[in-house]
Design an enzyme around this catalytic site. Sequence first.
Site, PDB file in Angstrom:
ATOM      1  N   PRO A  77       0.805  -1.226   0.000  1.00 53.09           N
ATOM      2  CA  PRO A  77       0.000   0.000   0.000  1.00 53.09           C
ATOM      3  C   PRO A  77       0.834   1.269   0.000  1.00 53.09           C
ATOM      4  O   PRO A  77       1.860   1.373   0.691  1.00 53.09           O
ATOM      5  CB  PRO A  77      -0.840  -0.130   1.266  1.00 53.09           C
ATOM      6  CG  PRO A  77      -1.025  -1.604   1.409  1.00 53.09           C
ATOM      7  CD  PRO A  77       0.297  -2.195   0.982  1.00 53.09           C
ATOM      8  N   CYS A  78       0.352   2.249  -0.776  1.00 48.98           N
ATOM      9  CA  CYS A  78       1.152   3.448  -1.034  1.00 48.98           C
ATOM     10  C   CYS A  78       0.486   4.732  -0.569  1.00 48.98           C
ATOM     11  O   CYS A  78       1.031   5.818  -0.773  1.00 48.98           O
ATOM     12  CB  CYS A  78       1.411   3.565  -2.541  1.00 48.98           C
ATOM     13  SG  CYS A  78      -0.105   3.677  -3.535  1.00 48.98           S
ATOM     14  N   GLN A  79      -0.681   4.655   0.049  1.00 48.98           N
ATOM     15  CA  GLN A  79      -1.429   5.879   0.358  1.00 48.98           C
ATOM     16  C   GLN A  79      -0.635   6.850   1.215  1.00 48.98           C
ATOM     17  O   GLN A  79      -0.736   8.072   1.051  1.00 48.98           O
ATOM     18  CB  GLN A  79      -2.749   5.527   1.053  1.00 48.98           C
ATOM     19  CG  GLN A  79      -3.782   4.887   0.148  1.00 48.98           C
ATOM     20  CD  GLN A  79      -3.622   3.387   0.031  1.00 48.98           C
ATOM     21  OE1 GLN A  79      -2.603   2.813   0.394  1.00 48.98           O
ATOM     22  NE2 GLN A  79      -4.646   2.716  -0.483  1.00 48.98           N
ATOM     23  N   PHE A  88       2.427   7.497   1.133  1.00 55.56           N
ATOM     24  CA  PHE A  88       3.500   8.154   0.385  1.00 55.56           C
ATOM     25  C   PHE A  88       2.976   8.931  -0.813  1.00 55.56           C
ATOM     26  O   PHE A  88       3.734   9.608  -1.499  1.00 55.56           O
ATOM     27  CB  PHE A  88       4.509   7.115  -0.124  1.00 55.56           C
ATOM     28  CG  PHE A  88       5.065   6.227   0.950  1.00 55.56           C
ATOM     29  CD1 PHE A  88       5.836   6.745   1.978  1.00 55.56           C
ATOM     30  CD2 PHE A  88       4.814   4.867   0.943  1.00 55.56           C
ATOM     31  CE1 PHE A  88       6.351   5.938   2.972  1.00 55.56           C
ATOM     32  CE2 PHE A  88       5.328   4.046   1.928  1.00 55.56           C
ATOM     33  CZ  PHE A  88       6.096   4.576   2.938  1.00 55.56           C
TER      34      PHE A  88
END
Length: 369
Positions: free
Chosen positions: A69-71, A73
Amino acid sequence: MKTVSLFSGCGGMDIGASSAGAEVIYASDILNEAAATYREQFPEVDFVHGDIKKIDSWPAADLIVGGYPCQSFSMGGRRKPEDDRRTQLYNDFARAVDTVNPKFFVAENVSGLKSVQGGHWLREQLDLFSGLGKLGGYNLSYSLLKAEDYGVPQKRRRLFIVGVRRDQGAFYDFPRPTHAKATDASRLGLLPFASHGDAIAHLPKWPSGEFYERPHDPEGHWSWYYMSRNRKARWDDPGFTVVANWRHTTLHPASPIMTMTWSNLADGFKQRWDFQHGEYEHLLGHEDRMHLEEPRRLSWREAAAIQTFPADFVPSGTTERKFEQVGNAVPPRLAEAVLKSLVSGSGLTDRRAESHPASKTTDEIPVLF
């Protein structure tokens, strides 16, 4: 190449991996709709639906892939990784690599991983990843890739980290771009960027129920926030980034043009853009193209096509959840471009990446370990 997929979502990375010649044998994700979609797309894969923190074993494999998951960043988010529990999920990706000890791994994340807090989180991940496994760790390469450079009809920047187990005696070189701006493509011997308008021109003109509408809102379909920027990419260009929020999805390129009617950025406020009804840039010289009298957002099916999912791809769940899955996915064509030379071995070299011309054609950072 036997492959384990983690944080698999609806399968964008895995469609690309399969096209590149890898054989996905195991996958997992925590989201209900993504799990249903994945099982429909890959019925032969052993899929585990659940929290990766509760998974402690994986099958033997040559390759592990995943986009944790990248939320936290994302440049479109709050960018406060320390306040988001999802920030630490890269540790579970690392745990799987350390346990399975594959020859290779490929991790994908948003471009913000490189810049948020001066790159602190990227350096922390590189430090961790380089020492994994049981045979001396991994040689790492990482690069900020532009999806449009590889034939995806969309402007999308994503950071990839590729690890090659040190006993393989090699480093990975990222592939050279295959596409460029039309004005430069011929000179560089490349193909012109793919048109997102052409990619969706065959789909229905007004697919009711497949895109976000606000029929009962006094502001109409378009909130002030939506109208604070240009949401319409030119038909012949790659589209804007496909996002996971159906309300923020950009406009169909056959919509009327948008022009800025005022701007007040000096005190921190945003701009105002409005539709110029009856005006269409994409019809000049192409009168046979469709045009929309009323503007609309892209449908989930159009977003999937721009992401380069196959034509028969249908995610599970409500329209909102379909957008969420499509927007969170790795574009299959981009994943294929990264994985093809890894699977075939043509992208492996015993020299450091900075000595290769290929590293100068992307925003690639030299190999660090």
